[in-house]
Design an enzyme around this catalytic site. Sequence first.
Site, mmCIF file in Angstrom:
data_model
loop_
_atom_site.group_PDB
_atom_site.id
_atom_site.type_symbol
_atom_site.label_atom_id
_atom_site.label_comp_id
_atom_site.label_asym_id
_atom_site.label_seq_id
_atom_site.Cartn_x
_atom_site.Cartn_y
_atom_site.Cartn_z
ATOM 1 C CB THR A 73 -0.929 -0.018 1.238
ATOM 2 O OG1 THR A 73 -1.724 -1.208 1.182
ATOM 3 C CG2 THR A 73 -1.824 1.203 1.279
ATOM 4 C CG ASN A 153 -6.293 -8.140 -5.671
ATOM 5 O OD1 ASN A 153 -6.205 -7.396 -6.641
ATOM 6 N ND2 ASN A 153 -7.174 -7.957 -4.708
ATOM 7 C CD GLN A 181 -2.037 -11.063 -4.932
ATOM 8 O OE1 GLN A 181 -1.627 -12.223 -5.001
ATOM 9 N NE2 GLN A 181 -2.496 -10.538 -3.811
ATOM 10 N N GLY A 202 6.383 -8.200 0.614
ATOM 11 C CA GLY A 202 7.002 -9.404 1.149
ATOM 12 C C GLY A 202 6.011 -10.487 1.523
ATOM 13 C CG HIS A 203 2.046 -9.706 3.449
ATOM 14 N ND1 HIS A 203 0.740 -10.143 3.545
ATOM 15 C CD2 HIS A 203 1.993 -8.469 2.933
ATOM 16 C CE1 HIS A 203 -0.055 -9.187 3.109
ATOM 17 N NE2 HIS A 203 0.674 -8.162 2.733
ATOM 18 C CB THR A 239 15.513 3.518 11.531
ATOM 19 O OG1 THR A 239 15.783 4.799 12.103
ATOM 20 C CG2 THR A 239 16.690 2.589 11.769
ATOM 21 C CB CYS A 328 -18.896 -7.677 5.797
ATOM 22 S SG CYS A 328 -20.456 -7.695 6.655
#
Length: 389
Positions: A73, A153, A181, A202-203, A239, A328
Amino acid sequence: MRTVYLDNNATTRPAPEVVEAMTPFFAERWGNPSSMHAFGGLVARDVTAAREAVAAFLGAERPEEIVFNGCATEGDNHALFGVAAAWGRPGTIITSRVEHPAVLGPCLRLRELGHTVVEIGVDGEGRFDMEAYAQALAAASGPTLVSVMWANNETGVLFPIREIAEMGKAAGATVHTDAVQAAGKVPLDVGSVPVDLLTIAGHKMHAPKGIGVLYIRRGTRIKPYVIGGHQERGRRGGTENVPYIVGMAKACELARRALEDGSEARMARLRDRLQAGLLATCPDSRVNGGGAPRVANTLNISFEFIEGESVLYHLSDRGICASSGSACAAGSLEPSHVIRAMGVPFTAVHGSIRFSLSRYTTDEEIDAVLEHCPQVVAEMRALSPFVKH
Ligand code: PLP
């Protein structure tokens, strides 16, 4: 109960090798890479090595083109607001209707700030409308930014990003792609795909949450988005998150290896088995984006006449993790903007489910879905007011 995790487009399991690579940077090498002393200098070298590994993964010419940040993001916001800030005057942003909110949100704000935003549509299979794109490029006034995702995605549909980038560059635009993606699922090579900016997270590729990368091609006019210290050559204050940067580099290295060792073909085989099995056992179901080129790990399937959320809930009860594109909000179920943009019929829009695999997905997990999902769908249909009983 065993967890069957098929929600890898939401987040992935950090690879054990990634966790192992990160661990020393919590307990031992926790210095600040900007420090003047040797203890900091030690980790500065690790950050440099990580930058080189990520640059190699993306096919970047130079490691300095890699900017580490906190998430996709942030990378998307940096690309959009950073380029528009460098213009200093109103311009045009060309994007697609099926982007992630991390792009659509900033576009909305840029429109409020006086820029023109053009959203290109997709066809029934989720394919990008190249003709409308060519027209939008020709009609664009002022400086222009193209921001179009590499892979969707929700459906996994791949956009022809090389062609999109080439057309954008030929028209004099700056080109950004959200490749979140696509990373680890198809080769990303900014050497042959002429984007100026590219976002990854990364995730979504077996590193932890909290680390992302914005690739910035040398010479691209862009202002910083997180303004502060001189880190990342003044392009992203704060940092450096050394353990996560090291983890991201490891994840890139593993992804590169997986792209070469047949993991993709194995994942495609599992996804295709899941797709064929569900279509065969769940009547009135349809694959969204199945007719377009797709990444190997994603299956978006609509079960007509029922709510995707109910299916997810009951699958979750049986240990199966999947997701739906609906959100939702305020007590009402908003259908996915991606599925709606594809013109999927009303009876199917609400019943769309996304199964997303990873290179860790097993045949047993696919078997579990093929056993439970048809039962859940049949149970939901028995209760559905839209089905003639
Ligand atoms: N872009 C795409 C295509 C995504 O799929 C996601 C997350 O699902 C994001 C951006 C945002 O990622 P994050 O929430 O990690 O910032």
